[in-house]
Design an enzyme around this catalytic site. Sequence first.
Site, PDB file in Angstrom:
ATOM      1  N   CYS A 142      26.109 -15.961  23.354  1.00 24.41           N
ATOM      2  CA  CYS A 142      24.784 -15.351  23.425  1.00 24.41           C
ATOM      3  C   CYS A 142      23.858 -16.084  24.391  1.00 24.41           C
ATOM      4  CB  CYS A 142      24.160 -15.316  22.039  1.00 24.41           C
ATOM      5  SG  CYS A 142      24.290 -16.889  21.169  1.00 24.41           S
ATOM      6  N   HIS A 222      17.123 -17.446  19.676  1.00 21.19           N
ATOM      7  CA  HIS A 222      17.033 -18.650  20.501  1.00 21.19           C
ATOM      8  C   HIS A 222      15.821 -18.487  21.434  1.00 21.19           C
ATOM      9  CE1 HIS A 222      21.210 -19.662  19.438  1.00 21.19           C
ATOM     10  NE2 HIS A 222      21.639 -18.525  19.947  1.00 21.19           N
TER      11      HIS A 222
HETATM   12  N1  LIG Z   1      26.412 -15.136  15.449  1.00 23.83           N
HETATM   13  C1  LIG Z   1      26.070 -15.436  16.671  1.00 23.83           C
HETATM   14  O1  LIG Z   1      24.941 -15.787  16.920  1.00 23.83           O
HETATM   15  C2  LIG Z   1      27.038 -15.313  17.775  1.00 23.83           C
HETATM   16  C3  LIG Z   1      28.371 -15.549  17.609  1.00 23.83           C
HETATM   17  N2  LIG Z   1      29.217 -15.508  18.667  1.00 23.83           N
HETATM   18  C4  LIG Z   1      30.621 -15.796  18.515  1.00 23.83           C
HETATM   19  O2  LIG Z   1      31.237 -14.671  17.904  1.00 23.83           O
HETATM   20  C5  LIG Z   1      32.314 -15.106  17.087  1.00 23.83           C
HETATM   21  C6  LIG Z   1      32.084 -14.559  15.682  1.00 23.83           C
HETATM   22  O3  LIG Z   1      30.860 -15.114  15.197  1.00 23.83           O
HETATM   23  P1  LIG Z   1      30.057 -14.442  14.005  1.00 23.83           P
HETATM   24  O4  LIG Z   1      30.166 -12.970  14.051  1.00 23.83           O
HETATM   25  O5  LIG Z   1      28.719 -15.069  14.021  1.00 23.83           O
HETATM   26  O6  LIG Z   1      30.863 -14.991  12.772  1.00 23.83           O
HETATM   27  P2  LIG Z   1      30.758 -14.493  11.262  1.00 23.83           P
HETATM   28  O7  LIG Z   1      31.132 -15.643  10.437  1.00 23.83           O
HETATM   29  O8  LIG Z   1      29.471 -13.796  11.019  1.00 23.83           O
HETATM   30  O9  LIG Z   1      31.870 -13.385  11.205  1.00 23.83           O
HETATM   31  C7  LIG Z   1      33.235 -13.685  11.293  1.00 23.83           C
HETATM   32  C8  LIG Z   1      33.995 -12.686  10.447  1.00 23.83           C
HETATM   33  O10 LIG Z   1      35.379 -12.949  10.576  1.00 23.83           O
HETATM   34  C9  LIG Z   1      35.963 -13.002   9.276  1.00 23.83           C
HETATM   35  N3  LIG Z   1      37.139 -13.846   9.347  1.00 23.83           N
HETATM   36  C10 LIG Z   1      37.265 -15.164   9.061  1.00 23.83           C
HETATM   37  N4  LIG Z   1      38.527 -15.575   9.294  1.00 23.83           N
HETATM   38  C11 LIG Z   1      39.185 -14.491   9.751  1.00 23.83           C
HETATM   39  C12 LIG Z   1      40.511 -14.263  10.166  1.00 23.83           C
HETATM   40  N5  LIG Z   1      41.420 -15.240  10.162  1.00 23.83           N
HETATM   41  N6  LIG Z   1      40.846 -13.028  10.578  1.00 23.83           N
HETATM   42  C13 LIG Z   1      39.951 -12.027  10.595  1.00 23.83           C
HETATM   43  N7  LIG Z   1      38.668 -12.187  10.200  1.00 23.83           N
HETATM   44  C14 LIG Z   1      38.304 -13.402   9.786  1.00 23.83           C
HETATM   45  C15 LIG Z   1      34.859 -13.508   8.385  1.00 23.83           C
HETATM   46  O11 LIG Z   1      35.101 -13.128   7.049  1.00 23.83           O
HETATM   47  C16 LIG Z   1      33.675 -12.773   8.966  1.00 23.83           C
HETATM   48  O12 LIG Z   1      33.594 -11.460   8.461  1.00 23.83           O
HETATM   49  C17 LIG Z   1      32.350 -16.635  17.224  1.00 23.83           C
HETATM   50  O13 LIG Z   1      33.210 -16.965  18.284  1.00 23.83           O
HETATM   51  C18 LIG Z   1      30.919 -16.965  17.597  1.00 23.83           C
HETATM   52  O14 LIG Z   1      30.805 -18.187  18.264  1.00 23.83           O
HETATM   53  C19 LIG Z   1      28.782 -15.122  19.908  1.00 23.83           C
HETATM   54  C20 LIG Z   1      27.470 -14.831  20.120  1.00 23.83           C
HETATM   55  C21 LIG Z   1      26.488 -14.979  19.087  1.00 23.83           C
HETATM   56  O1  LIG Z   2      28.036 -18.669  18.057  1.00 26.97           O
HETATM   57  C1  LIG Z   2      26.894 -18.985  18.256  1.00 26.97           C
HETATM   58  O2  LIG Z   2      26.232 -19.932  17.619  1.00 26.97           O
HETATM   59  P1  LIG Z   2      26.817 -20.848  16.518  1.00 26.97           P
HETATM   60  O3  LIG Z   2      28.128 -21.428  17.026  1.00 26.97           O
HETATM   61  O4  LIG Z   2      25.736 -21.872  16.383  1.00 26.97           O
HETATM   62  O5  LIG Z   2      27.003 -19.978  15.315  1.00 26.97           O
HETATM   63  C2  LIG Z   2      26.055 -18.366  19.293  1.00 26.97           C
HETATM   64  O6  LIG Z   2      26.891 -17.717  20.228  1.00 26.97           O
HETATM   65  C3  LIG Z   2      25.312 -19.417  20.029  1.00 26.97           C
HETATM   66  O7  LIG Z   2      26.264 -20.211  20.624  1.00 26.97           O
HETATM   67  P2  LIG Z   2      25.911 -21.157  21.814  1.00 26.97           P
HETATM   68  O8  LIG Z   2      24.675 -21.940  21.463  1.00 26.97           O
HETATM   69  O9  LIG Z   2      27.130 -22.000  21.905  1.00 26.97           O
HETATM   70  O10 LIG Z   2      25.676 -20.303  23.038  1.00 26.97           O
END
Ligand SMILES: NC(=O)C1=CN([C@@H]2O[C@H](COP(=O)(O)OP(=O)(O)OC[C@H]3O[C@@H](n4cnc5c(N)ncnc54)[C@H](O)[C@@H]3O)[C@@H](O)[C@H]2O)C=CC1
Ligand SMILES: O=C(OP(=O)(O)O)[C@H](O)COP(=O)(O)O
Length: 361
Positions: A142, A222
């Site tokens: 992000c 952020h």
């Molecule tokens: N939340 C944020 O601000 C942002 C996150 N990201 C990236 O996106 C990715 C996902 O992050 P979020 O959506 O925040 O995580 P999250 O924790 O909200 O969602 C992850 C989902 O995957 C599920 N999960 C866990 N282990 C699993 C497995 N082995 N197989 C399938 N599903 C599984 C969890 O139950 C959950 O529903 C990460 O790489 C993160 O760094 C990127 C941009 C922003």
């Molecule tokens: O996955 C994210 O944040 P998090 O690892 O703090 O949950 C967001 O993508 C922010 O990640 P960054 O601060 O490494 O760009």
Amino acid sequence: MLRVGVNGYGTIGKRVADAVAAQPDMEVAGVAKTTPNFEAEAAHRRGYPVHAAREDRRDAFDDAGVPVAGDLDDLVVESDIVVDCTPAGIGAENRAVYERHDTPALYQGGEDADVADASFNARANYDEVAASDAEHVRVVSCNTTGLSRVLAPLDEQYGVEKARATLVRRGGDPSQPDRGPINDILPDPVTVPSHHGPDVNTVLPDLAVDTMGVTVPATLMHLHSVNVTLETEAEAAAVAETLTDESRVFLVPGDARVAGPAHLKEYAQDAGRPRGDLWENCVWAESIAVEGRDLYFFQAIHQESDVVPENVDAIRAVCTDTEAAESVVETNRALGVGFGESEETRRVAADGEGATASADD
Ligand SMILES: NC(=O)C1=CN([C@@H]2O[C@H](COP(=O)(O)OP(=O)(O)OC[C@H]3O[C@@H](n4cnc5c(N)ncnc54)[C@H](O)[C@@H]3O)[C@@H](O)[C@H]2O)C=CC1
Ligand SMILES: O=C(OP(=O)(O)O)[C@H](O)COP(=O)(O)O
């Protein structure tokens, strides 16, 4: 119709699934989840076939009354591409599953860059990724997305001699009560640069950029404090115009009196945005200031949603011959990205009012 599987249905996965469902050329083949919690129920209610990401959890879905359409392998077989939205590090483990079925996959910014053949941001390198044979592509995080969206046009228009950004990072997402800090301000990481600058270079390899990070007790967005030394002199109003032209940059007008992320989230909710999402960088028009070749501004980045349109474009870049501009316009139209050009923004850009404060002020 492209059939898109979503593995991991949390903050990012649920938004990507809805964004895919909104596209005229895509449909959701299904979603995979480890736990049959409220989000799994919501996926089922939305009509997405729910798959058990782990075979040993299948009984738990049955016990919870969430119908299971299959396992992860079934989902991968049924998909033309899988968007992996699992927690950081799990995507790298999953790559072997996608490769076993010869199914292309997208990964998220929490993964290391070497999880994929290429990193992606639509504004920075859609064409390069589309022209390559890359079938495993990482959408940058992000914060990196937010930086790339402004640095690419600034570099094209004025040249970037050096960009520096301090990222005030939210502690966790609103749905993550176990994250922090609760009452502190943490250099994060304490070492310089943070990973974001090098990460920008995975999509804009020649751009000179350094970043520092601080994590604070906030969940909404952020906030970036950006300083760019341009290669040519520019008026603040011209920079405002350049950023106004970017469909995924929202120039927040001064007369909207948006004090910070709380107001921005309210703005999005009042606009009827799903989940109050802000897919665009939110740049305060009044913050744009130029002193010589030094440009300054503040922008807020909605971490839960800015990467969502990027994932949709990355799907087209990997799976279709769609050109960058066409994909971006289609994605924006289907989702409703863009608040439109406000009169105030036009006025600020035209006469420099509110955008002329020098860096010394
Ligand atoms: N939340 C944020 O601000 C942002 C996150 N990201 C990236 O996106 C990715 C996902 O992050 P979020 O959506 O925040 O995580 P999250 O924790 O909200 O969602 C992850 C989902 O995957 C599920 N999960 C866990 N282990 C699993 C497995 N082995 N197989 C399938 N599903 C599984 C969890 O139950 C959950 O529903 C990460 O790489 C993160 O760094 C990127 C941009 C922003
Ligand atoms: O996955 C994210 O944040 P998090 O690892 O703090 O949950 C967001 O993508 C922010 O990640 P960054 O601060 O490494 O760009």
